[in-house]
Design a protein around this motif. Structure first.
Motif, PDB file in Angstrom:
ATOM      1  N   LYS A   4       0.820  -1.218   0.000  1.00  0.00           N
ATOM      2  CA  LYS A   4       0.000   0.000   0.000  1.00  0.00           C
ATOM      3  C   LYS A   4       0.851   1.264   0.000  1.00  0.00           C
ATOM      4  O   LYS A   4       0.432   2.302  -0.462  1.00  0.00           O
ATOM      5  CB  LYS A   4      -0.931   0.009   1.204  1.00  0.00           C
ATOM      6  CG  LYS A   4      -2.038  -1.008   1.108  1.00  0.00           C
ATOM      7  CD  LYS A   4      -3.341  -0.362   1.458  1.00  0.00           C
ATOM      8  CE  LYS A   4      -4.483  -1.311   1.310  1.00  0.00           C
ATOM      9  NZ  LYS A   4      -5.083  -1.320   0.023  1.00  0.00           N
ATOM     10  N   GLN A   5       2.065   1.193   0.545  1.00  0.00           N
ATOM     11  CA  GLN A   5       2.923   2.361   0.690  1.00  0.00           C
ATOM     12  C   GLN A   5       3.740   2.668  -0.556  1.00  0.00           C
ATOM     13  O   GLN A   5       4.386   3.707  -0.618  1.00  0.00           O
ATOM     14  CB  GLN A   5       3.862   2.171   1.877  1.00  0.00           C
ATOM     15  CG  GLN A   5       3.145   2.130   3.203  1.00  0.00           C
ATOM     16  CD  GLN A   5       4.099   1.851   4.343  1.00  0.00           C
ATOM     17  OE1 GLN A   5       5.214   1.392   4.141  1.00  0.00           O
ATOM     18  NE2 GLN A   5       3.661   2.149   5.556  1.00  0.00           N
ATOM     19  N   LEU A   6       3.722   1.784  -1.531  1.00  0.00           N
ATOM     20  CA  LEU A   6       4.489   2.054  -2.757  1.00  0.00           C
ATOM     21  C   LEU A   6       3.968   3.338  -3.407  1.00  0.00           C
ATOM     22  O   LEU A   6       2.761   3.564  -3.475  1.00  0.00           O
ATOM     23  CB  LEU A   6       4.376   0.874  -3.722  1.00  0.00           C
ATOM     24  CG  LEU A   6       5.102  -0.390  -3.282  1.00  0.00           C
ATOM     25  CD1 LEU A   6       4.744  -1.554  -4.189  1.00  0.00           C
ATOM     26  CD2 LEU A   6       6.603  -0.163  -3.298  1.00  0.00           C
ATOM     27  N   PRO A   7       4.867   4.180  -3.901  1.00  0.00           N
ATOM     28  CA  PRO A   7       4.452   5.489  -4.431  1.00  0.00           C
ATOM     29  C   PRO A   7       3.955   5.463  -5.880  1.00  0.00           C
ATOM     30  O   PRO A   7       3.747   6.514  -6.474  1.00  0.00           O
ATOM     31  CB  PRO A   7       5.735   6.317  -4.317  1.00  0.00           C
ATOM     32  CG  PRO A   7       6.821   5.312  -4.476  1.00  0.00           C
ATOM     33  CD  PRO A   7       6.317   4.047  -3.821  1.00  0.00           C
ATOM     34  N   SER A  24      -1.698   2.230  -2.696  1.00  0.00           N
ATOM     35  CA  SER A  24      -2.696   3.306  -2.560  1.00  0.00           C
ATOM     36  C   SER A  24      -2.894   4.080  -3.862  1.00  0.00           C
ATOM     37  O   SER A  24      -4.030   4.360  -4.245  1.00  0.00           O
ATOM     38  CB  SER A  24      -2.307   4.255  -1.431  1.00  0.00           C
ATOM     39  OG  SER A  24      -2.389   3.581  -0.205  1.00  0.00           O
ATOM     40  N   PRO A  25      -1.807   4.439  -4.577  1.00  0.00           N
ATOM     41  CA  PRO A  25      -2.026   5.126  -5.858  1.00  0.00           C
ATOM     42  C   PRO A  25      -2.836   4.290  -6.854  1.00  0.00           C
ATOM     43  O   PRO A  25      -3.626   4.823  -7.620  1.00  0.00           O
ATOM     44  CB  PRO A  25      -0.605   5.379  -6.372  1.00  0.00           C
ATOM     45  CG  PRO A  25       0.240   5.431  -5.146  1.00  0.00           C
ATOM     46  CD  PRO A  25      -0.372   4.418  -4.217  1.00  0.00           C
ATOM     47  N   ALA A  26      -2.666   2.975  -6.836  1.00  0.00           N
ATOM     48  CA  ALA A  26      -3.447   2.108  -7.730  1.00  0.00           C
ATOM     49  C   ALA A  26      -4.916   2.135  -7.325  1.00  0.00           C
ATOM     50  O   ALA A  26      -5.805   2.230  -8.181  1.00  0.00           O
ATOM     51  CB  ALA A  26      -2.915   0.681  -7.702  1.00  0.00           C
ATOM     52  N   ALA A  27      -5.183   2.066  -6.023  1.00  0.00           N
ATOM     53  CA  ALA A  27      -6.562   2.105  -5.538  1.00  0.00           C
ATOM     54  C   ALA A  27      -7.217   3.446  -5.859  1.00  0.00           C
ATOM     55  O   ALA A  27      -8.422   3.502  -6.143  1.00  0.00           O
ATOM     56  CB  ALA A  27      -6.590   1.834  -4.040  1.00  0.00           C
ATOM     57  N   ASP A  28      -6.444   4.523  -5.830  1.00  0.00           N
ATOM     58  CA  ASP A  28      -6.987   5.846  -6.160  1.00  0.00           C
ATOM     59  C   ASP A  28      -7.263   5.996  -7.652  1.00  0.00           C
ATOM     60  O   ASP A  28      -8.227   6.644  -8.051  1.00  0.00           O
ATOM     61  CB  ASP A  28      -6.007   6.945  -5.733  1.00  0.00           C
ATOM     62  CG  ASP A  28      -5.856   7.043  -4.227  1.00  0.00           C
ATOM     63  OD1 ASP A  28      -6.727   6.526  -3.493  1.00  0.00           O
ATOM     64  OD2 ASP A  28      -4.847   7.638  -3.778  1.00  0.00           O
ATOM     65  N   LEU A  29      -6.417   5.408  -8.472  1.00  0.00           N
ATOM     66  CA  LEU A  29      -6.504   5.585  -9.923  1.00  0.00           C
ATOM     67  C   LEU A  29      -7.514   4.660 -10.589  1.00  0.00           C
ATOM     68  O   LEU A  29      -8.172   5.042 -11.556  1.00  0.00           O
ATOM     69  CB  LEU A  29      -5.117   5.372 -10.543  1.00  0.00           C
ATOM     70  CG  LEU A  29      -4.925   5.698 -12.002  1.00  0.00           C
ATOM     71  CD1 LEU A  29      -5.270   7.164 -12.296  1.00  0.00           C
ATOM     72  CD2 LEU A  29      -3.496   5.410 -12.426  1.00  0.00           C
ATOM     73  N   PHE A  30      -7.656   3.446 -10.066  1.00  0.00           N
ATOM     74  CA  PHE A  30      -8.525   2.453 -10.691  1.00  0.00           C
ATOM     75  C   PHE A  30      -9.673   2.087  -9.762  1.00  0.00           C
ATOM     76  O   PHE A  30      -9.498   2.023  -8.547  1.00  0.00           O
ATOM     77  CB  PHE A  30      -7.723   1.192 -11.045  1.00  0.00           C
ATOM     78  CG  PHE A  30      -6.613   1.461 -12.013  1.00  0.00           C
ATOM     79  CD1 PHE A  30      -6.863   1.579 -13.375  1.00  0.00           C
ATOM     80  CD2 PHE A  30      -5.302   1.612 -11.569  1.00  0.00           C
ATOM     81  CE1 PHE A  30      -5.835   1.848 -14.268  1.00  0.00           C
ATOM     82  CE2 PHE A  30      -4.271   1.867 -12.462  1.00  0.00           C
ATOM     83  CZ  PHE A  30      -4.549   1.988 -13.815  1.00  0.00           C
ATOM     84  N   ALA A  31     -10.847   1.811 -10.339  1.00  0.00           N
ATOM     85  CA  ALA A  31     -12.017   1.430  -9.552  1.00  0.00           C
ATOM     86  C   ALA A  31     -11.763   0.078  -8.884  1.00  0.00           C
ATOM     87  O   ALA A  31     -11.043  -0.770  -9.415  1.00  0.00           O
ATOM     88  CB  ALA A  31     -13.248   1.351 -10.454  1.00  0.00           C
ATOM     89  N   ALA A  32     -12.378  -0.115  -7.721  1.00  0.00           N
ATOM     90  CA  ALA A  32     -12.216  -1.375  -6.991  1.00  0.00           C
ATOM     91  C   ALA A  32     -12.705  -2.536  -7.848  1.00  0.00           C
ATOM     92  O   ALA A  32     -13.759  -2.457  -8.497  1.00  0.00           O
ATOM     93  CB  ALA A  32     -12.993  -1.320  -5.682  1.00  0.00           C
ATOM     94  N   SER A  33     -11.908  -3.591  -7.868  1.00  0.00           N
ATOM     95  CA  SER A  33     -12.246  -4.761  -8.662  1.00  0.00           C
ATOM     96  C   SER A  33     -11.442  -5.948  -8.151  1.00  0.00           C
ATOM     97  O   SER A  33     -10.358  -5.775  -7.609  1.00  0.00           O
ATOM     98  CB  SER A  33     -11.920  -4.516 -10.136  1.00  0.00           C
ATOM     99  OG  SER A  33     -12.135  -5.700 -10.889  1.00  0.00           O
TER     100      SER A  33
END
Length: 187
Positions: A4-7, A24-33
């Motif tokens: 989660k901490q990866l930038p 976290s950046p992936a979760a912010d950029l892409f919809a949950a799936s």
């Protein structure tokens, strides 16, 4: 460091592309799936299934991904598969580079359409001023052609992977010819 901490946008997936973890950046950029494939644009789906795999570990693949905002963007996906058959995928957006090229081409097109270069040539009066205006236009055209060539060079490895380089080779030859002719005219 925890996932989660990866930038950067990062996913850990299994062989069936089920998401095991993400940054976290992936979760912010892409919809949950639950499936990483749900982010892949339809036109890139076969390419993703073919080239995002343990057989292609440590290879970069360019794919079109759907973001949370429903916008589709070009991404370079860097992958590494471990001994447990988990894929570690880092997704780096190429959107800024594509937008920069598109904006430069659009500005040049508008300038040419609006006759921005014609007044300088018409007002030149002298052959020396005419050559100076012509030289400026020629340099700008060369710059745009170089930018298009750079963009083509970025896309080319992805085309090689799917054996579709015919058109890019033709475009590269046309650009090289145009640049050669333009450099002869400038000197």
């Amino acid at each position: 460091m925890e996932d989660k901490q990866l930038p950067v946008p990062y996913f850990k997936v299994n062989l069936h592309y089920q998401i095991l973890a993400c940054s976290s950046p992936a979760a912010d950029l892409f919809a949950a799936s639950g499936s990483w494939l749900s982010f892949i644009d339809e036109g890139s789906l076969n390419k993703a299934r073919t080239y995002i795999s343990p057989d292609h570990t440590d290879q970069r693949v360019e794919l079109i991904l759907k973001t949370r905002s429903a916008q589709v963007l070009p991404f370079e996906v860097y992958q590494h598969w471990d001994e447990e058959e988990c894929g570690h995928l880092v997704c780096i957006s190429r959107d800024k580079q594509y937008k920069a090229v598109a904006e430069r081409l659009e500005r040049l097109h508008e300038n040419l359409e609006n006759g921005m270069y014609e007044p300088a040539v018409r007002q030149a009066g002298s052959a020396r001023s005419y050559l100076s205006a012509s030289h400026t236009l020629n340099r700008e055209l060369c710059s745009v052609l170089e930018t298009v060539k750079d963009l083509l060079d970025q896309v080319h490895p992805s085309l090689v992977e799917i054996h579709q380089t015919d058109y890019s080779d033709i475009i590269r030859q046309l650009i090289d010819t145009a640049l050669k002719n333009a450099s002869r005219e400038m000197y």
